[in-house]
Design a protein around this motif. Structure first.
Motif, short mmCIF file in Angstrom:
data_model
loop_
_atom_site.label_atom_id
_atom_site.label_comp_id
_atom_site.label_asym_id
_atom_site.label_seq_id
_atom_site.Cartn_x
_atom_site.Cartn_y
_atom_site.Cartn_z
N GLU A 80 28.05 38.26 33.67
CA GLU A 80 29.44 37.81 33.45
C GLU A 80 29.50 36.85 32.28
O GLU A 80 28.59 36.05 32.07
N LEU B 133 31.72 46.16 39.40
CA LEU B 133 31.03 46.27 38.12
C LEU B 133 29.77 45.44 38.19
O LEU B 133 29.82 44.28 38.58
N LYS C 27 30.14 30.71 39.71
CA LYS C 27 31.24 30.62 40.68
C LYS C 27 30.79 30.32 42.10
O LYS C 27 31.52 29.74 42.89
N GLU D 35 39.47 47.43 43.35
CA GLU D 35 38.83 47.92 42.12
C GLU D 35 37.34 48.14 42.30
O GLU D 35 36.69 47.57 43.19
N ASP D 36 36.79 49.00 41.43
CA ASP D 36 35.37 49.32 41.47
C ASP D 36 34.55 48.07 41.21
O ASP D 36 34.94 47.21 40.41
N LYS E 87 41.31 42.39 45.72
CA LYS E 87 41.93 41.21 45.12
C LYS E 87 43.39 41.07 45.57
O LYS E 87 44.18 41.99 45.39
N GLU F 27 39.11 39.61 35.00
CA GLU F 27 40.34 38.83 35.17
C GLU F 27 40.80 38.28 33.83
O GLU F 27 40.01 38.12 32.90
P1 AMP Z 1 37.89 36.28 39.91
O1 AMP Z 1 38.58 35.28 40.81
O2 AMP Z 1 38.72 37.46 39.53
O3 AMP Z 1 37.20 35.61 38.77
O4 AMP Z 1 36.69 36.87 40.77
C1 AMP Z 1 35.75 36.01 41.37
C2 AMP Z 1 34.37 36.61 41.18
O5 AMP Z 1 34.28 37.88 41.83
C3 AMP Z 1 34.02 36.88 39.73
O6 AMP Z 1 33.53 35.76 39.08
C4 AMP Z 1 32.99 37.97 39.86
O7 AMP Z 1 31.72 37.42 40.13
C5 AMP Z 1 33.45 38.74 41.07
N1 AMP Z 1 34.19 39.94 40.68
C6 AMP Z 1 35.52 40.07 40.46
N2 AMP Z 1 35.83 41.34 40.13
C7 AMP Z 1 34.68 42.03 40.13
C8 AMP Z 1 34.33 43.41 39.87
N3 AMP Z 1 35.23 44.33 39.59
N4 AMP Z 1 33.03 43.74 39.96
C9 AMP Z 1 32.10 42.84 40.29
N5 AMP Z 1 32.35 41.54 40.55
C10 AMP Z 1 33.62 41.14 40.48
#
Ligand code: AMP
Ligand code: GLY
Length: 421
Positions: A195, A191, A217, A188-189, A146, A286
């Motif tokens: 969701e 997961l 998404k 990050e790990d 990220k 997030e």
């Molecule tokens: P975000 O912009 O942080 O919402 O991330 C976009 C998408 O990436 C999320 O909706 C999740 O599907 C995926 N994602 C983010 N972090 C993780 C994580 N640690 N483990 C698995 N999927 C993740």
């Protein structure tokens, strides 16, 4: 004389917020800066001022005797619009810049979670490509990379192989694709689990949770294709148990709100936790400092209380009344321009959605041409319907969309289907 309120922003999220405010008997007029022409159908008044023009917005609010302002998107919050309005003696609902950092910096959010033992994926922050690469090689895939700052949903790479992860790191730390927001990276790990989005009205240590929602998404059916701002949502989410939600309120929302007060950056506004339901309980992927888009278009349908009264009460230090529907579901499907989230054309003439029964339309990337609405952005509009069951809500939305000419645009055909399997 009723309230005059101003909403900052121009998307579908702001459309539904402004619509709910206008429906309140307390409200006389709702202005939106700068809004979009689709909103006019609901009597929302457009104000032609950009959302980063704080001084012009302040002058407008003063001259038009706006009682209070509601901020939709994250960018003005992180630009300090709340700080600036308050400095001018104006009422505004949203976090100050220091508190909006919970969304603006992944590193800030991770530090808060570490300090207050809020469950999240194990992670580490890097500035240096070589060190990050070594960490990823040691950890293995899948792994998540990220970019630190705001990146409009494009700063997250879920890498399925170490090679993909290293490529992403190189891109963010060595390339210039993310500009300043790529100079710092959180690894990050991965997961795995379902969701869900848990939002709350927050005032300091007070947390008033909303009904949960699930976003979609990825651009295409079956969660294929690139990440987008969100292609559809539904609320509530039957496959997430009430115990899971209660645990998330207790282990995520409350400690986050309390921690921010202790750390001297109290949060007032809408706090959004993006969570994954793991076998060990909910874990944060997030935080956002605002309502989600398109979650808001479904979550606010579930609210039975008066949104304008809630915001007024929160701004005046009163105890708000916040009640939610206990039966039924709301589901919304985003219609986007062909090509989104990459390059897309503009100018497609949109179908007529006036006089809808049993459904609502919320506009985003639209413009007016010859008194018709035409597409002018990636995500163009969302169709929302309610039903006693999720299947019924889904059927209403798709029947309506399938009956229209949607040339030049596309939508996912499986919003909500995961919950029905
Ligand atoms: P975000 O912009 O942080 O919402 O991330 C976009 C998408 O990436 C999320 O909706 C999740 O599907 C995926 N994602 C983010 N972090 C993780 C994580 N640690 N483990 C698995 N999927 C993740
Ligand atoms: N729909 C996800 C977001 O608003 O961040």
């Amino acid at each position: 004389m009723g309230l005059k309120v101003l909403v900052i922003g121009s998307g579908g999220r702001e459309h539904v917020i402004a619509q709910k405010l206008i429906q309140s008997p307390l409200v006389e007029a709702v202005y939106c800066a700068k809004g979009n022409p689709g909103m006019k159908q609901d009597g929302i008044r457009l104000v032609d001022i950009e959302e980063d023009a704080h001084e012009a917005l302040i002058r407008f609010a003063e001259e038009s005797q706006i009682d209070w302002t509601f901020v939709g998107p994250e960018v003005p919050l992180l630009n300090g619009i709340v700080d600036d309005f308050e400095a001018a003696g104006l009422k505004i609902f949203g976090p100050k810049k220091a508190a909006a950092m919970i969304e603006g910096s992944k590193d800030f959010a991770k530090n808060l979670m570490n300090k207050y033992a809020i469950p999240t994926a194990a992670h580490q922050t890097f500035f240096d490509f070589k060190q990050a690469k070594e960490y990823v090689e040691r950890k293995g895939a899948p792994i998540v990379i990220k970019a630190d700052g705001l990146a409009a949903g494009k700063g997250v790479v879920v890498a399925e192989t170490v090679e993909q992860a290293v490529d992403a790191l190189e891109d963010m730390l060595e390339g210039n694709r993310f500009g300043a927001s790529g100079a710092k990276v959180v690894v990050e790990d991965f997961l795995s689990g379902e969701e869900f989005s848990l939002l709350a009205f927050v005032r300091g240590t007070e947390v008033y949770p909303m009904t949960i929602a699930q976003d979609h998404k990825r651009a295409f059916d079956n969660d294929k294709g690139p990440n987008t701002g969100g292609m559809g949502a539904y609320s509530p989410v039957p496959q997430i148990s009430q115990e899971m939600v209660d645990e998330a309120i207790a282990t995520v929302l409350l400690p986050a709100a309390e921690g921010m007060v202790k750390d001297g950056c109290p949060f007032t506004g809408i706090l959004y936790a993006g969570l994954i339901a793991t076998p060990q309980g909910p874990k944060v992927i997030e935080f956002n400092a605002r309502f989600g888009d398109p979650e808001t278009q479904v979550v606010l349908q579930r609210l039975t209380s008066d949104l304008a009264e809630i915001i007024s009460d929160l701004l005046e230090g009163k105890q708000p009344t916040i009640d939610w529907k206990q039966e039924g579901f709301s589901l919304g499907v985003v219609v986007a321009a062909d090509g989104y989230p990459n390059d897309y054309d503009k100018g497609a003439v949109l179908p007529d959605f006036t006089a809808l029964e049993d459904a609502r339309v919320y506009y985003a990337g639209v413009a007016e041409s010859n008194e018709q609405l035409v597409s002018n952005g990636g995500r163009i509009y969302l169709i929302e319907a309610e039903g006693e069951s999720l299947a019924q809500a889904q059927q209403r939305v798709y029947e309506l969309l399938d009956s229209k000419d949607t040339a030049g645009t596309f939508y996912r055909t499986d919003i909500g289907s995961k919950a029905m399997r």
